[in-house]
Design a protein around this motif. Structure first.
Motif, mmCIF file in Angstrom:
data_model
loop_
_atom_site.group_PDB
_atom_site.id
_atom_site.type_symbol
_atom_site.label_atom_id
_atom_site.label_comp_id
_atom_site.label_asym_id
_atom_site.label_seq_id
_atom_site.Cartn_x
_atom_site.Cartn_y
_atom_site.Cartn_z
ATOM 1 N N ASP A 73 -16.701 129.533 -43.339
ATOM 2 C CA ASP A 73 -16.518 130.986 -43.434
ATOM 3 C C ASP A 73 -16.723 131.389 -44.895
ATOM 4 O O ASP A 73 -15.772 131.710 -45.617
ATOM 5 C CB ASP A 73 -15.114 131.357 -42.959
ATOM 6 N N PRO A 74 -17.995 131.363 -45.386
ATOM 7 C CA PRO A 74 -18.261 131.500 -46.814
ATOM 8 C C PRO A 74 -18.258 132.933 -47.344
ATOM 9 O O PRO A 74 -18.240 133.123 -48.562
ATOM 10 C CB PRO A 74 -19.647 130.880 -46.978
ATOM 11 N N ALA A 75 -18.294 133.930 -46.453
ATOM 12 C CA ALA A 75 -18.381 135.309 -46.940
ATOM 13 C C ALA A 75 -17.283 135.666 -47.936
ATOM 14 O O ALA A 75 -17.555 136.347 -48.939
ATOM 15 C CB ALA A 75 -18.382 136.279 -45.759
ATOM 16 N N PRO A 76 -16.027 135.207 -47.742
ATOM 17 C CA PRO A 76 -15.002 135.515 -48.742
ATOM 18 C C PRO A 76 -15.295 134.924 -50.122
ATOM 19 O O PRO A 76 -14.848 135.478 -51.131
ATOM 20 C CB PRO A 76 -13.726 134.917 -48.136
ATOM 21 N N TYR A 77 -16.039 133.801 -50.168
ATOM 22 C CA TYR A 77 -16.462 133.276 -51.472
ATOM 23 C C TYR A 77 -17.326 134.316 -52.187
ATOM 24 O O TYR A 77 -17.164 134.579 -53.383
ATOM 25 C CB TYR A 77 -17.268 131.982 -51.318
ATOM 26 N N GLY A 78 -18.264 134.885 -51.442
ATOM 27 C CA GLY A 78 -19.147 135.886 -52.027
ATOM 28 C C GLY A 78 -18.383 137.113 -52.486
ATOM 29 O O GLY A 78 -18.667 137.674 -53.555
ATOM 30 N N GLU A 79 -17.400 137.521 -51.700
ATOM 31 C CA GLU A 79 -16.594 138.674 -52.088
ATOM 32 C C GLU A 79 -15.815 138.391 -53.366
ATOM 33 O O GLU A 79 -15.712 139.255 -54.252
ATOM 34 C CB GLU A 79 -15.640 139.030 -50.943
ATOM 35 N N ALA A 80 -15.287 137.180 -53.484
ATOM 36 C CA ALA A 80 -14.530 136.813 -54.684
ATOM 37 C C ALA A 80 -15.444 136.735 -55.910
ATOM 38 O O ALA A 80 -15.075 137.191 -57.004
ATOM 39 C CB ALA A 80 -13.822 135.479 -54.465
ATOM 40 N N ILE A 81 -16.634 136.161 -55.745
ATOM 41 C CA ILE A 81 -17.588 136.065 -56.854
ATOM 42 C C ILE A 81 -18.012 137.460 -57.300
ATOM 43 O O ILE A 81 -18.047 137.765 -58.504
ATOM 44 C CB ILE A 81 -18.811 135.215 -56.443
ATOM 45 N N THR A 82 -18.324 138.324 -56.350
ATOM 46 C CA THR A 82 -18.727 139.698 -56.675
ATOM 47 C C THR A 82 -17.582 140.438 -57.375
ATOM 48 O O THR A 82 -17.804 141.175 -58.348
ATOM 49 C CB THR A 82 -19.139 140.443 -55.400
ATOM 50 N N ALA A 83 -16.363 140.245 -56.905
ATOM 51 C CA ALA A 83 -15.215 140.915 -57.511
ATOM 52 C C ALA A 83 -15.015 140.479 -58.966
ATOM 53 O O ALA A 83 -14.728 141.305 -59.836
ATOM 54 C CB ALA A 83 -13.946 140.639 -56.699
ATOM 55 N N LEU A 84 -15.190 139.184 -59.230
ATOM 56 C CA LEU A 84 -15.085 138.698 -60.604
ATOM 57 C C LEU A 84 -16.179 139.280 -61.485
ATOM 58 O O LEU A 84 -15.929 139.717 -62.618
ATOM 59 C CB LEU A 84 -15.155 137.169 -60.638
ATOM 60 N N ARG A 85 -17.407 139.275 -60.957
ATOM 61 C CA ARG A 85 -18.539 139.793 -61.736
ATOM 62 C C ARG A 85 -18.349 141.277 -62.036
ATOM 63 O O ARG A 85 -18.610 141.738 -63.148
ATOM 64 C CB ARG A 85 -19.842 139.518 -60.994
ATOM 65 N N GLU A 86 -17.904 142.030 -61.056
ATOM 66 C CA GLU A 86 -17.674 143.471 -61.255
ATOM 67 C C GLU A 86 -16.532 143.714 -62.230
ATOM 68 O O GLU A 86 -16.594 144.623 -63.062
ATOM 69 C CB GLU A 86 -17.387 144.160 -59.913
ATOM 70 N N ALA A 87 -15.477 142.904 -62.133
ATOM 71 C CA ALA A 87 -14.341 143.053 -63.039
ATOM 72 C C ALA A 87 -14.735 142.794 -64.490
ATOM 73 O O ALA A 87 -14.195 143.404 -65.412
ATOM 74 C CB ALA A 87 -13.208 142.108 -62.629
ATOM 75 N N ALA A 88 -15.695 141.897 -64.675
ATOM 76 C CA ALA A 88 -16.119 141.520 -66.031
ATOM 77 C C ALA A 88 -17.178 142.458 -66.609
ATOM 78 O O ALA A 88 -17.537 142.345 -67.778
ATOM 79 C CB ALA A 88 -16.675 140.099 -66.015
ATOM 80 N N ARG A 89 -17.669 143.396 -65.794
ATOM 81 C CA ARG A 89 -18.709 144.296 -66.261
ATOM 82 C C ARG A 89 -18.121 145.276 -67.261
ATOM 83 O O ARG A 89 -17.051 145.827 -67.039
ATOM 84 C CB ARG A 89 -19.311 145.053 -65.070
ATOM 85 N N PRO A 90 -18.826 145.548 -68.391
ATOM 86 C CA PRO A 90 -18.289 146.483 -69.399
ATOM 87 C C PRO A 90 -18.084 147.870 -68.827
ATOM 88 O O PRO A 90 -18.824 148.308 -67.955
ATOM 89 C CB PRO A 90 -19.396 146.507 -70.462
#
Length: 226
Positions: free
Chosen positions: A209-226
């Motif tokens: 069930d890998p979709a939550p991995y993608g959601e977590a990765i996207t959330a981290l990337r968005e959080a780190a965006r200036p």
């Protein structure tokens, strides 16, 4: 100046040990930029993890970049083995051998990118004389040896100082330890380019069930965006 893109590197230390191949493929398919492999020897840090044979077994499953972080001492006798195992980036700690300059030279001499890892108690100034041999500097925001620890905000000033030291040189700053959606923006604002995240990614979902991995990765990337 162009906006720095922050890379996300899932740490397989938090993955399902019985299913590493599928776990690696799952997080890469879900947007991981690289795979972070923590090598611990029970001597330099108080834990035991993966040796060269495990890294070699993982290599065919990694399609992005295999980022191998050596928390071992001594380092130099094992550089050949991790090069043969297929590491793309090999990072060693400043204290893990008597001559860090020679260690970084040897890593590069094997065709790998060289990383210098700095513990919370290590002044970033020690990196100055060897920065031109570094492709990356990995700032530990926890004490190395275990996953799931809390982010040390005292390291943010270290990251800022390191970013100033690097200037416009093509050297990335990795952040390792306690990275989640709360701490990612702090680390990125201080100057981090690459965020290592273990439980913040792998506590969600699974290889089935890998979709939550993608959601977590996207959330981290968005959080780190200036």
């Amino acid at each position: 100046m162009s906006e720095r893109r922050v890379a996300i590197a899932p740490s397989i230390l938090a993955a399902d040990f019985a299913d590493f191949g599928r776990e690696v493929r799952a997080v890469e398919d879900q947007g991981a930029d690289m795979i972070h492999v923590d090598v611990m020897d029970g001597h330099f840090v108080p834990n035991l993890t993966f040796g060269p044979q495990m890294v070699k077994a993982l290599r065919p499953h990694v399609k992005t970049v295999m980022d191998v972080h050596l928390m071992i001492a001594p380092v130099d006798p094992y550089i050949d083995a991790y090069a043969e195992a297929g590491a793309d980036i090999l990072s060693a700690h400043y204290e893990a051998g008597p001559h860090i300059h020679r260690t970084l030279q040897a890593i590069r001499g094997h065709g790998m990118k060289a990383g210098l890892a700095l513990n919370p108690g290590t002044p970033v100034e020690v990196a100055g004389p060897v920065l031109d041999l570094c492709d990356t500097v990995l700032v530990m925001t926890v004490n190395p040896g275990f996953g799931g620890q809390s982010f040390l905000e005292s390291q943010l000033e270290q990251i800022r100082r390191l970013r100033a030291m690097i200037g416009d040189r093509p050297i990335t700053i990795g952040i390792d330890g306690g990275v989640d959606t709360r701490t990612a923006p702090l680390a990125a604002a201080a100057g981090g380019d690459m965020l290592v995240a273990g439980s913040a990614i792998f506590k969600h979902g699974s290889a089935d069930d890998p979709a939550p991995y993608g959601e977590a990765i996207t959330a981290l990337r968005e959080a780190a965006r200036p």
